[in-house]
Design a protein around this motif. Structure first.
Motif, PDB file in Angstrom:
ATOM      1  N   ILE A 121       1.037  -1.152   0.063  1.00  0.00           N
ATOM      2  CA  ILE A 121      -0.022   0.002  -0.168  1.00  0.00           C
ATOM      3  C   ILE A 121       0.770   1.012  -0.031  1.00  0.00           C
ATOM      4  O   ILE A 121       1.701   1.541   0.933  1.00  0.00           O
ATOM      5  N   TYR A 122       0.770   2.153  -0.891  1.00  0.00           N
ATOM      6  CA  TYR A 122       1.740   3.179  -1.196  1.00  0.00           C
ATOM      7  C   TYR A 122       0.840   4.440  -1.185  1.00  0.00           C
ATOM      8  O   TYR A 122      -0.171   4.504  -1.448  1.00  0.00           O
ATOM      9  N   ASN A 123       1.641   5.526  -0.851  1.00  0.00           N
ATOM     10  CA  ASN A 123       1.103   6.856  -1.142  1.00  0.00           C
ATOM     11  C   ASN A 123       2.274   7.678  -1.779  1.00  0.00           C
ATOM     12  O   ASN A 123       3.345   7.551  -1.502  1.00  0.00           O
ATOM     13  N   CYS A 124       1.830   8.632  -2.769  1.00  0.00           N
ATOM     14  CA  CYS A 124       2.668   9.678  -3.370  1.00  0.00           C
ATOM     15  C   CYS A 124       2.068  10.936  -3.169  1.00  0.00           C
ATOM     16  O   CYS A 124       0.903  11.312  -3.169  1.00  0.00           O
ATOM     17  N   ASP A 125       2.986  12.007  -2.984  1.00  0.00           N
ATOM     18  CA  ASP A 125       2.769  13.472  -2.816  1.00  0.00           C
ATOM     19  C   ASP A 125       4.085  14.072  -3.318  1.00  0.00           C
ATOM     20  O   ASP A 125       4.906  13.607  -3.030  1.00  0.00           O
ATOM     21  N   GLU A 126       3.547  15.197  -3.592  1.00  0.00           N
ATOM     22  CA  GLU A 126       4.723  16.283  -3.967  1.00  0.00           C
ATOM     23  C   GLU A 126       4.796  17.535  -3.071  1.00  0.00           C
ATOM     24  O   GLU A 126       3.665  18.051  -2.628  1.00  0.00           O
ATOM     25  N   THR A 127       5.902  18.326  -3.019  1.00  0.00           N
ATOM     26  CA  THR A 127       5.905  19.528  -2.512  1.00  0.00           C
ATOM     27  C   THR A 127       6.686  20.372  -3.270  1.00  0.00           C
ATOM     28  O   THR A 127       7.747  19.938  -3.689  1.00  0.00           O
ATOM     29  N   GLY A 128       6.593  21.726  -3.243  1.00  0.00           N
ATOM     30  CA  GLY A 128       7.606  22.474  -3.706  1.00  0.00           C
ATOM     31  C   GLY A 128       8.832  22.874  -2.815  1.00  0.00           C
ATOM     32  O   GLY A 128       8.374  22.969  -1.574  1.00  0.00           O
ATOM     33  N   LEU A 129      10.115  23.157  -3.295  1.00  0.00           N
ATOM     34  CA  LEU A 129      10.883  23.153  -2.335  1.00  0.00           C
ATOM     35  C   LEU A 129      12.061  24.469  -3.020  1.00  0.00           C
ATOM     36  O   LEU A 129      12.297  24.285  -3.979  1.00  0.00           O
ATOM     37  N   TYR A 130      11.936  25.739  -2.224  1.00  0.00           N
ATOM     38  CA  TYR A 130      12.902  26.637  -2.700  1.00  0.00           C
ATOM     39  C   TYR A 130      14.502  26.271  -2.134  1.00  0.00           C
ATOM     40  O   TYR A 130      14.579  26.445  -0.892  1.00  0.00           O
ATOM     41  N   TYR A 131      15.021  25.590  -2.945  1.00  0.00           N
ATOM     42  CA  TYR A 131      16.213  24.818  -2.439  1.00  0.00           C
ATOM     43  C   TYR A 131      17.383  25.559  -1.987  1.00  0.00           C
ATOM     44  O   TYR A 131      18.425  25.277  -1.382  1.00  0.00           O
ATOM     45  N   ARG A 132      17.189  27.065  -2.166  1.00  0.00           N
ATOM     46  CA  ARG A 132      18.310  27.751  -1.801  1.00  0.00           C
ATOM     47  C   ARG A 132      18.032  29.203  -0.829  1.00  0.00           C
ATOM     48  O   ARG A 132      18.668  29.787  -0.827  1.00  0.00           O
ATOM     49  N   ALA A 133      16.585  28.617  -0.198  1.00  0.00           N
ATOM     50  CA  ALA A 133      16.076  29.648   0.423  1.00  0.00           C
ATOM     51  C   ALA A 133      17.004  29.726   1.885  1.00  0.00           C
ATOM     52  O   ALA A 133      17.116  28.854   2.572  1.00  0.00           O
ATOM     53  N   LEU A 134      17.203  30.926   2.264  1.00  0.00           N
ATOM     54  CA  LEU A 134      17.738  31.146   3.373  1.00  0.00           C
ATOM     55  C   LEU A 134      16.710  31.844   4.566  1.00  0.00           C
ATOM     56  O   LEU A 134      15.606  31.658   4.084  1.00  0.00           O
ATOM     57  N   PRO A 135      17.269  31.648   5.812  1.00  0.00           N
ATOM     58  CA  PRO A 135      15.995  31.875   6.733  1.00  0.00           C
ATOM     59  C   PRO A 135      15.276  33.551   6.449  1.00  0.00           C
ATOM     60  O   PRO A 135      16.038  34.501   6.071  1.00  0.00           O
ATOM     61  N   LYS A 136      14.097  33.508   6.883  1.00  0.00           N
ATOM     62  CA  LYS A 136      13.411  34.738   6.449  1.00  0.00           C
ATOM     63  C   LYS A 136      13.589  35.689   7.649  1.00  0.00           C
ATOM     64  O   LYS A 136      13.367  36.773   7.511  1.00  0.00           O
TER      65      LYS A 136
END
Length: 309
Positions: A97-112
């Motif tokens: 039994i599997y689940n798939c999902d995606e997420t966006g990633l700002y891969y170089r984002a520094l702390p806000k």
């Protein structure tokens, strides 16, 4: 009086030096560096609560430099879990039994935000908006964890003559599209040696007319994924925590010898793929199992004496 006097003195000097370079410094970054100093001076590992006391003693404040569940259908989620889910999974073992999902990633984002001495105003900077989409596929016992990344460029310069650590796809929006989703499932289906049940949300990019030899695709009810989707129960959050921790360590290394602008130039998409793979590897099977337990909790009350799960 601090229990870690050498660590505190070194951290204060380092903090002042980093402020002069307009670096963003949040709690995890500060604590990571404090642990480095404490190990250097053999003073033991300071607890996270120590940082609050350090900030109070040194008059350091935190400033912002840039500044689903409420709409979820709880009734529909409960109804589906009790009346539809049992018949769907009754012929499948937990590992299938599997689940798939995606997420966006700002891969170089520094702390806000950043820490500063009271009475001063930190300088802001334009945040990096380069994004990738990461697709995760997991099974119910955490024994199978798959990872795919979608970026904007097909052959970026940093990929030249290099072997990629993860499966990489590309399109102009760096988002999941139906064609990309189909390509991923077709390749995965051809490699599977068993019949599996794959749950995913009903996003338009997942709506495919293809049929697969080994994958039975099931869509979760609309507006319920934040309540019942396993990957939304903590697995993706755990991944992002590990990824951000890796970013902070990389940032500390770079900004101690250079200004923070060089971080954007030196941390490439290729570097990010390795960090994505590492962070996903740090998500334990225990975390994934707990996510699926939440997914199946309603079903357990109905079939607690059957060895279906």
């Amino acid at each position: 009086m601090s229990c870690y006097p050498k660590t505190e003195a070194a951290l204060l000097v380092w903090f002042t030096q980093m402020l002069s370079k307009n670096c963003c410094l949040n709690g995890p970054v500060m604590l990571e560096k404090a642990m480095f100093f404490s190990q250097t001076f053999n003073e033991g590992i300071p607890p996270s609560s120590w940082l609050q006391r350090f900030r109070k003693r040194q008059n350091i404040n935190f400033h912002n430099v840039c500044n689903e569940k409420g709409s979820a259908d709880i009734i529909n989620a409960n109804e589906w879990s009790r009346n539809t889910l049992p018949s769907l999974i009754k012929d499948y073992q937990r590992s299938n039994i599997y689940n798939c999902d995606e997420t966006g990633l700002y891969y170089r984002a520094l702390p806000k935000g950043t820490m500063e001495f009271s009475g001063t105003q930190p300088l802001g900077f334009k945040p990096d908006k380069e994004k990738v989409t990461v697709l995760f596929i997991i099974n119910g016992d955490g024994s199978d964890k798959n990872l795919y990344v979608v970026g904007k460029f097909k052959n970026p310069r940093c990929f030249k003559n290099k072997k990629l650590p993860v499966k990489y796809y590309s399109n102009k929006s760096s988002s999941m599209t139906t064609s990309t989703f189909e390509d991923i499932l077709k390749e995965w289906d051809s490699s599977l040696k068993k019949k599996i049940l794959l749950f995913c949300d009903n996003a338009s990019c997942h709506k495919t007319k293809l049929t697969f030899n080994n994958i039975k695709l099931i869509f979760l009810p609309a507006n319920t994924t934040s309540l019942i989707q396993p990957l939304d129960m903590g697995a993706i959050r755990s991944f992002k925590c590990h990824y951000r921790k890796g970013i902070m360590r990389k940032m500390i290394t770079l900004m101690e010898g250079n200004d923070t602008i060089s971080f954007y130039k030196r941390f490439t998409l290729y570097d990010s793929l390795y960090l994505i793979k590492f962070a996903w590897g740090e998500v334990t099977s225990t975390t994934i199992i707990k996510c699926f337990i939440n997914f199946l909790i309603s079903l357990w009350h109905l079939i607690r004496n059957r060895r279906m799960i």
